[in-house]
Design a protein around this motif. Structure first.
Motif, PDB file in Angstrom:
ATOM      1  N   PHE A 135      39.223  36.558  36.739  1.00  0.00           N
ATOM      2  CA  PHE A 135      37.891  36.310  37.287  1.00  0.00           C
ATOM      3  C   PHE A 135      37.913  35.261  38.401  1.00  0.00           C
ATOM      4  O   PHE A 135      36.943  35.154  39.162  1.00  0.00           O
ATOM      5  CB  PHE A 135      36.909  35.902  36.179  1.00  0.00           C
ATOM      6  CG  PHE A 135      37.168  34.541  35.581  1.00  0.00           C
ATOM      7  CD1 PHE A 135      36.618  33.399  36.125  1.00  0.00           C
ATOM      8  CD2 PHE A 135      37.963  34.407  34.456  1.00  0.00           C
ATOM      9  CE1 PHE A 135      36.850  32.157  35.572  1.00  0.00           C
ATOM     10  CE2 PHE A 135      38.200  33.172  33.888  1.00  0.00           C
ATOM     11  CZ  PHE A 135      37.645  32.039  34.445  1.00  0.00           C
ATOM     12  N   LEU A 138      38.770  37.257  42.157  1.00  0.00           N
ATOM     13  CA  LEU A 138      37.908  38.347  42.593  1.00  0.00           C
ATOM     14  C   LEU A 138      37.729  38.333  44.107  1.00  0.00           C
ATOM     15  O   LEU A 138      37.769  37.285  44.748  1.00  0.00           O
ATOM     16  CB  LEU A 138      36.533  38.225  41.936  1.00  0.00           C
ATOM     17  CG  LEU A 138      36.492  38.337  40.409  1.00  0.00           C
ATOM     18  CD1 LEU A 138      35.077  38.098  39.908  1.00  0.00           C
ATOM     19  CD2 LEU A 138      36.995  39.691  39.948  1.00  0.00           C
ATOM     20  N   LYS A 146      28.612  41.002  41.202  1.00  0.00           N
ATOM     21  CA  LYS A 146      28.260  40.335  39.949  1.00  0.00           C
ATOM     22  C   LYS A 146      26.963  39.547  40.092  1.00  0.00           C
ATOM     23  O   LYS A 146      26.158  39.477  39.152  1.00  0.00           O
ATOM     24  CB  LYS A 146      29.400  39.425  39.495  1.00  0.00           C
ATOM     25  CG  LYS A 146      30.622  40.201  39.027  1.00  0.00           C
ATOM     26  CD  LYS A 146      31.574  39.328  38.232  1.00  0.00           C
ATOM     27  CE  LYS A 146      32.668  40.196  37.620  1.00  0.00           C
ATOM     28  NZ  LYS A 146      33.396  39.490  36.575  1.00  0.00           N
ATOM     29  N   GLU A 408      35.785  43.085  33.269  1.00  0.00           N
ATOM     30  CA  GLU A 408      34.593  42.437  33.789  1.00  0.00           C
ATOM     31  C   GLU A 408      33.353  43.097  33.205  1.00  0.00           C
ATOM     32  O   GLU A 408      33.395  44.278  32.879  1.00  0.00           O
ATOM     33  CB  GLU A 408      34.561  42.518  35.316  1.00  0.00           C
ATOM     34  CG  GLU A 408      34.527  43.926  35.865  1.00  0.00           C
ATOM     35  CD  GLU A 408      34.255  43.984  37.346  1.00  0.00           C
ATOM     36  OE1 GLU A 408      33.704  43.031  37.902  1.00  0.00           O
ATOM     37  OE2 GLU A 408      34.558  45.015  37.919  1.00  0.00           O
ATOM     38  N   PRO A 409      32.180  42.431  33.072  1.00  0.00           N
ATOM     39  CA  PRO A 409      32.062  40.986  33.262  1.00  0.00           C
ATOM     40  C   PRO A 409      32.270  40.214  31.971  1.00  0.00           C
ATOM     41  O   PRO A 409      32.089  39.016  31.930  1.00  0.00           O
ATOM     42  CB  PRO A 409      30.609  40.862  33.723  1.00  0.00           C
ATOM     43  CG  PRO A 409      29.898  41.950  32.971  1.00  0.00           C
ATOM     44  CD  PRO A 409      30.884  43.071  32.855  1.00  0.00           C
ATOM     45  N   ASP A 412      34.536  37.201  32.180  1.00  0.00           N
ATOM     46  CA  ASP A 412      34.320  36.319  33.324  1.00  0.00           C
ATOM     47  C   ASP A 412      33.407  35.197  32.859  1.00  0.00           C
ATOM     48  O   ASP A 412      32.194  35.367  32.730  1.00  0.00           O
ATOM     49  CB  ASP A 412      33.685  37.105  34.473  1.00  0.00           C
ATOM     50  CG  ASP A 412      33.481  36.254  35.729  1.00  0.00           C
ATOM     51  OD1 ASP A 412      33.537  35.009  35.616  1.00  0.00           O
ATOM     52  OD2 ASP A 412      33.252  36.829  36.795  1.00  0.00           O
ATOM     53  N   TYR A 415      30.416  34.277  35.234  1.00  0.00           N
ATOM     54  CA  TYR A 415      29.300  35.210  35.067  1.00  0.00           C
ATOM     55  C   TYR A 415      28.558  34.924  33.763  1.00  0.00           C
ATOM     56  O   TYR A 415      27.324  34.823  33.738  1.00  0.00           O
ATOM     57  CB  TYR A 415      29.841  36.641  35.074  1.00  0.00           C
ATOM     58  CG  TYR A 415      28.790  37.716  34.850  1.00  0.00           C
ATOM     59  CD1 TYR A 415      28.237  38.397  35.919  1.00  0.00           C
ATOM     60  CD2 TYR A 415      28.376  38.036  33.561  1.00  0.00           C
ATOM     61  CE1 TYR A 415      27.271  39.379  35.719  1.00  0.00           C
ATOM     62  CE2 TYR A 415      27.413  39.013  33.345  1.00  0.00           C
ATOM     63  CZ  TYR A 415      26.864  39.686  34.427  1.00  0.00           C
ATOM     64  OH  TYR A 415      25.914  40.649  34.211  1.00  0.00           O
ATOM     65  N   TYR A 439      32.912  29.894  41.928  1.00  0.00           N
ATOM     66  CA  TYR A 439      34.225  30.549  41.915  1.00  0.00           C
ATOM     67  C   TYR A 439      35.193  29.803  42.816  1.00  0.00           C
ATOM     68  O   TYR A 439      36.363  29.574  42.469  1.00  0.00           O
ATOM     69  CB  TYR A 439      34.102  31.996  42.400  1.00  0.00           C
ATOM     70  CG  TYR A 439      33.518  32.952  41.407  1.00  0.00           C
ATOM     71  CD1 TYR A 439      34.335  33.668  40.535  1.00  0.00           C
ATOM     72  CD2 TYR A 439      32.147  33.161  41.334  1.00  0.00           C
ATOM     73  CE1 TYR A 439      33.798  34.569  39.619  1.00  0.00           C
ATOM     74  CE2 TYR A 439      31.601  34.055  40.425  1.00  0.00           C
ATOM     75  CZ  TYR A 439      32.431  34.751  39.566  1.00  0.00           C
ATOM     76  OH  TYR A 439      31.887  35.631  38.666  1.00  0.00           O
TER      77      TYR A 439
END
Length: 480
Positions: A135, A138, A146, A408-409, A412, A415, A439
């Motif tokens: 994650f 990305l 997302k 995902e998600p 993550d 997220y 991120y």
């Protein structure tokens, strides 16, 4: 996300003269839309699957940012004051110099380890490189996708609240015209069943635009104490006394308030001056007895100090409530380097991390919530809370439990953290640039923790994508 595919189109890479921008770590001169957004405060981040190598722009005027696809569709209107649309882009770089939550600078890790061969002889061999959690690796389009998913999840919660008007529904809305005059923005309110309630006599209005926030470790919820906050909207003049009543009722001494906005930005009031500004200044709270219970307090400023070269104003405040035996100490930390609608600049990241450290250090204990607020109490406030919470998982080493192959998600945690925040308060981490910034910061922190550079993460670069321009959506207005 097939419905999103039509919103992206490939850009054929063209050769062009070298940009006058200052380049970090050999980053390419041509930039994708999301990369440009993070580098200017209102445009978009570099799309490489690898942790992006980032460019600081020169003082060229930024172009208008493209609108994300999710900013279309809602047509609700209110006659009340609403949060403004984003201001022109600010100059914003990527990420920070690295200081841990305890203020310890991370140094480069050893690249070799000692071992024994099959004959028991000591040998030195290269240390295997850790795998970056997927994650954190990305592309820009995946991060954008997302964020759109998060936005639709919140829309569905709002829609469910219309279809299920029960006051006991988890995401019931505050539906009272009486409280709207207390809100700075009509479209930013707490969930009715997750809000701070003032301890007032029966029949009195207990509303304040503030939400209790609890975030538990995604890895060790039993062994790590939860992070506790109160996310608050910047008060108006008529709610100044409400804030201090909430402080006395909800917090223990010494308490901490983190203010992430100036009182005035771009010529508009973002937050009323709700605290005494200079040492020796004293205020009376509750002198009009608004709630009819005789609550009175005296608020004074004991001292004012600058930290981090003036980026942080630290005020020591004292509250004496008439019905309390002991005075309260409140540390008020005003951060002055977070641009409206943007993220902290590269040269200001150290001060931002120092702000986090001070807020923890001066708090009575971990179970004592810290009040975090900006103007609406969702954008900058949500970004601060999410990033500080996730930094603990990085520094403890638990984040490395995520291998490079998770789905995902569900796996993550960025997220999941932002989604959990929005379940507790609407619109937390409100802008896509703020979401991408989390991120970006964690990528940089992870690389520094393991003594790695971008080129050490061997992954193919993503294809460059451009987000289709969309007309402005008057419903989605970013107060942060």
């Amino acid at each position: 996300m097939d419905h999103l595919s039509s919103r992206f189109r490939r850009i054929k890479k063209q050769s062009s003269p070298a940009s006058p921008a200052t380049t970090l770590a050999g980053s390419p001169p041509d930039r994708s839309p999301l990369e440009s957004k993070l580098n200017t405060g209102g445009q978009r981040e570099q799309p490489a699957v690898v942790p992006p190598t980032l460019t600081i722009p020169t003082n060229q005027p930024p172009s208008n940012p493209p609108k994300s696809p999710f900013r279309r569709g809602f047509t609700f209107r209110h006659s009340n004051k609403r949060a403004r649309s984003p201001a022109p882009p600010q100059q914003v770089p990527p990420v920070p110099a690295i200081v841990s939550q305890d203020g310890i600078v991370e140094h480069e890790k050893p690249t070799t380890i000692k071992d024994e061969d099959k004959n028991g002889q000591g040998i030195t061999k290269e240390k295997p490189k850790p795998k970056m959690p997927a994650f954190l690796n990305l592309s820009e389009s995946e991060i954008e996708s997302k964020f759109i998913d998060l936005t639709w999840a919140e829309r569905m919660r709002l829609q469910d609240s219309f279809n299920n008007p029960s006051p006991t529904y988890e995401f019931a809305r505050v539906d009272s015209m009486e409280v709207k005059r207390l809100d700075r923005y009509a479209n930013i309110q707490p969930w009715a069943n997750n809000r701070v309630k003032l301890q007032v006599p029966d029949g009195q209005q207990d509303y304040i635009n503030a939400s209790p926030i609890v975030l538990r470790s995604p890895f060790n919820p039993e062994s790590k104490p939860p992070h506790r906050y109160i996310a608050m909207q910047g008060p108006k003049s008529i709610t100044t006394g409400h804030v201090w009543r909430m402080v006395v009722e909800q917090l223990q001494s010494p308490a901490v308030i983190v203010m992430l906005t100036e009182t005035l930005e771009s010529g508009m009031e973002k937050c009323f001056q709700y605290f005494p500004k200079v040492a020796g200044e004293e205020w009376d709270i509750g002198e009009h007895d608004e709630f009819g219970d005789g609550f009175r307090a005296q608020l004074s400023c004991v001292s004012v100090e600058d930290h981090a070269n003036g980026a942080i104003e630290v005020r020591k405040l004292n509250i004496h409530a008439d019905d309390r035996e002991e005075d309260m100490i409140v540390w008020h930390l005003l951060y002055r380097k977070w641009p409206d609608f943007g993220v902290p600049a590269l040269e200001d990241i150290d001060s931002f991390l120092e702000l986090m450290r001070l807020s923890r250090e001066k708090n009575a204990h971990e179970d004592n919530p810290r009040i975090i607020h900006c103007s609406a109490g969702v954008g900058r406030s949500g970004t601060f809370i999410a990033l500080e919470h996730l930094m603990r998982e990085l520094e403890s080493g638990d984040l490395d439990r995520f291998g490079p192959k998770q789905d995902e998600p569900e796996d993550d945690i960025i997220y999941n953290t932002v989604n959990r925040l929005r379940e507790q308060r609407r619109s937390m981490v409100q802008a896509d640039i703020q979401y991408a910034f989390i991120y970006q910061v964690l990528r940089k922190l992870w690389l520094e923790k393991h003594g790695l550079a971008v080129e050490d993460i061997q992954e193919p670069a993503a294809k460059r994508l451009e987000v289709e321009h969309n007309p402005p959506d008057p419903f989605f207005e970013d107060p942060e």
